[in-house]
Design a protein around this motif. Structure first.
Motif, PDB file in Angstrom:
ATOM      1  N   LYS A  10       0.746  -1.229   0.031  1.00  0.00           N
ATOM      2  CA  LYS A  10       0.013  -0.078  -0.097  1.00  0.00           C
ATOM      3  C   LYS A  10       0.749   1.237   0.178  1.00  0.00           C
ATOM      4  O   LYS A  10       1.879   1.375   0.740  1.00  0.00           O
ATOM      5  N   VAL A  11       0.487   2.193  -0.759  1.00  0.00           N
ATOM      6  CA  VAL A  11       1.246   3.559  -0.963  1.00  0.00           C
ATOM      7  C   VAL A  11       1.250   4.028   0.462  1.00  0.00           C
ATOM      8  O   VAL A  11       0.202   4.606   0.798  1.00  0.00           O
ATOM      9  N   LYS A  12       2.199   4.247   1.228  1.00  0.00           N
ATOM     10  CA  LYS A  12       2.447   5.028   2.303  1.00  0.00           C
ATOM     11  C   LYS A  12       2.680   6.423   2.117  1.00  0.00           C
ATOM     12  O   LYS A  12       1.768   7.453   2.838  1.00  0.00           O
ATOM     13  N   GLU A  13       3.651   6.763   1.361  1.00  0.00           N
ATOM     14  CA  GLU A  13       3.990   8.126   1.380  1.00  0.00           C
ATOM     15  C   GLU A  13       4.508   8.263  -0.102  1.00  0.00           C
ATOM     16  O   GLU A  13       5.589   7.525  -0.751  1.00  0.00           O
ATOM     17  N   ILE A  14       4.004   9.484  -0.916  1.00  0.00           N
ATOM     18  CA  ILE A  14       4.784   9.902  -2.273  1.00  0.00           C
ATOM     19  C   ILE A  14       5.717  10.970  -1.899  1.00  0.00           C
ATOM     20  O   ILE A  14       5.279  11.972  -1.390  1.00  0.00           O
ATOM     21  N   LYS A  15       7.074  10.732  -2.160  1.00  0.00           N
ATOM     22  CA  LYS A  15       7.962  11.812  -1.753  1.00  0.00           C
ATOM     23  C   LYS A  15       8.225  12.789  -2.774  1.00  0.00           C
ATOM     24  O   LYS A  15       9.252  13.484  -2.450  1.00  0.00           O
ATOM     25  N   VAL A  16       7.797  12.518  -4.042  1.00  0.00           N
ATOM     26  CA  VAL A  16       8.035  13.522  -4.942  1.00  0.00           C
ATOM     27  C   VAL A  16       6.658  14.235  -5.572  1.00  0.00           C
ATOM     28  O   VAL A  16       5.699  13.704  -5.255  1.00  0.00           O
ATOM     29  N   GLN A  17       6.749  15.238  -6.417  1.00  0.00           N
ATOM     30  CA  GLN A  17       5.876  15.840  -6.959  1.00  0.00           C
ATOM     31  C   GLN A  17       6.094  16.041  -8.469  1.00  0.00           C
ATOM     32  O   GLN A  17       7.419  15.861  -8.904  1.00  0.00           O
ATOM     33  N   GLU A  18       5.130  15.804  -9.343  1.00  0.00           N
ATOM     34  CA  GLU A  18       5.308  15.852 -10.870  1.00  0.00           C
ATOM     35  C   GLU A  18       6.023  17.166 -10.956  1.00  0.00           C
ATOM     36  O   GLU A  18       5.653  18.239 -10.373  1.00  0.00           O
ATOM     37  N   GLY A  19       7.057  17.208 -11.816  1.00  0.00           N
ATOM     38  CA  GLY A  19       8.102  18.146 -12.121  1.00  0.00           C
ATOM     39  C   GLY A  19       9.282  18.176 -11.227  1.00  0.00           C
ATOM     40  O   GLY A  19      10.177  18.920 -11.770  1.00  0.00           O
ATOM     41  N   ASP A  20       9.293  17.400 -10.280  1.00  0.00           N
ATOM     42  CA  ASP A  20      10.678  17.389  -9.436  1.00  0.00           C
ATOM     43  C   ASP A  20      11.614  16.705 -10.317  1.00  0.00           C
ATOM     44  O   ASP A  20      11.393  15.833 -10.889  1.00  0.00           O
ATOM     45  N   PHE A  21      12.895  17.120  -9.977  1.00  0.00           N
ATOM     46  CA  PHE A  21      13.961  16.438 -10.603  1.00  0.00           C
ATOM     47  C   PHE A  21      14.426  15.440  -9.519  1.00  0.00           C
ATOM     48  O   PHE A  21      14.709  15.679  -8.321  1.00  0.00           O
ATOM     49  N   VAL A  22      14.741  14.171  -9.987  1.00  0.00           N
ATOM     50  CA  VAL A  22      15.535  13.046  -9.036  1.00  0.00           C
ATOM     51  C   VAL A  22      16.670  12.649  -9.747  1.00  0.00           C
ATOM     52  O   VAL A  22      16.844  12.547 -10.686  1.00  0.00           O
ATOM     53  N   ASN A  23      17.563  12.079  -8.475  1.00  0.00           N
ATOM     54  CA  ASN A  23      18.944  11.525  -9.102  1.00  0.00           C
ATOM     55  C   ASN A  23      18.617   9.923  -8.998  1.00  0.00           C
ATOM     56  O   ASN A  23      17.489   9.439  -8.052  1.00  0.00           O
ATOM     57  N   GLU A  24      19.617   9.190  -9.531  1.00  0.00           N
ATOM     58  CA  GLU A  24      19.430   7.843  -9.402  1.00  0.00           C
ATOM     59  C   GLU A  24      19.411   7.333  -8.194  1.00  0.00           C
ATOM     60  O   GLU A  24      20.407   8.099  -7.148  1.00  0.00           O
ATOM     61  N   GLY A  25      18.482   6.688  -7.572  1.00  0.00           N
ATOM     62  CA  GLY A  25      18.488   5.961  -6.380  1.00  0.00           C
ATOM     63  C   GLY A  25      17.892   7.010  -5.208  1.00  0.00           C
ATOM     64  O   GLY A  25      17.445   6.429  -4.163  1.00  0.00           O
ATOM     65  N   ASP A  26      17.389   7.706  -5.504  1.00  0.00           N
ATOM     66  CA  ASP A  26      16.305   8.773  -4.663  1.00  0.00           C
ATOM     67  C   ASP A  26      15.026   7.920  -4.634  1.00  0.00           C
ATOM     68  O   ASP A  26      14.533   7.316  -5.421  1.00  0.00           O
ATOM     69  N   VAL A  27      14.535   8.099  -3.458  1.00  0.00           N
ATOM     70  CA  VAL A  27      13.254   7.533  -2.817  1.00  0.00           C
ATOM     71  C   VAL A  27      12.176   8.169  -3.458  1.00  0.00           C
ATOM     72  O   VAL A  27      12.027   9.441  -3.284  1.00  0.00           O
ATOM     73  N   ILE A  28      11.208   7.608  -4.309  1.00  0.00           N
ATOM     74  CA  ILE A  28      10.079   8.223  -4.645  1.00  0.00           C
ATOM     75  C   ILE A  28       8.776   7.847  -4.081  1.00  0.00           C
ATOM     76  O   ILE A  28       7.927   8.892  -3.631  1.00  0.00           O
ATOM     77  N   ILE A  29       8.649   6.572  -3.818  1.00  0.00           N
ATOM     78  CA  ILE A  29       7.548   6.049  -2.963  1.00  0.00           C
ATOM     79  C   ILE A  29       7.709   5.386  -1.893  1.00  0.00           C
ATOM     80  O   ILE A  29       8.764   4.504  -2.293  1.00  0.00           O
TER      81      ILE A  29
END
Length: 74
Positions: free
Chosen positions: A48-67
């Motif tokens: 179950k999705v507990k938390e979404i750590k990003v928003q649409e348009g955010d930049f992420v690096n390899e290995g960053d936690v998204i969800i």
């Protein structure tokens, strides 16, 4: 708890799930945009999705936690 991480650097183009939603192993949860390509990111485990750590348009690096996902108690 398990985490869905970015497999490469890029912009979060689309979030396909909502907090509280149940996802299956292998289900696409986010689409990244990198080098004009859309890269789907799938959950490696069901939960179950507990938390979404990003928003649409955010930049992420390899290995960053998204969800963050919560596993069902068995």
């Amino acid at each position: 708890m398990s985490q869905v991480m970015a497999t490469m650097a890029g912009n979060v183009w689309k979030i396909l799930v909502n907090a509280g939603e149940q996802v299956d192993e292998g289900q696409d949860v986010v689409i990244l945009e990198s080098m004009k390509m859309e890269i789907p990111i799938a959950a490696e485990e069901a939960g179950k999705v507990k938390e979404i750590k990003v928003q649409e348009g955010d930049f992420v690096n390899e290995g960053d936690v998204i969800i963050e996902l919560e596993q069902e108690e068995t």
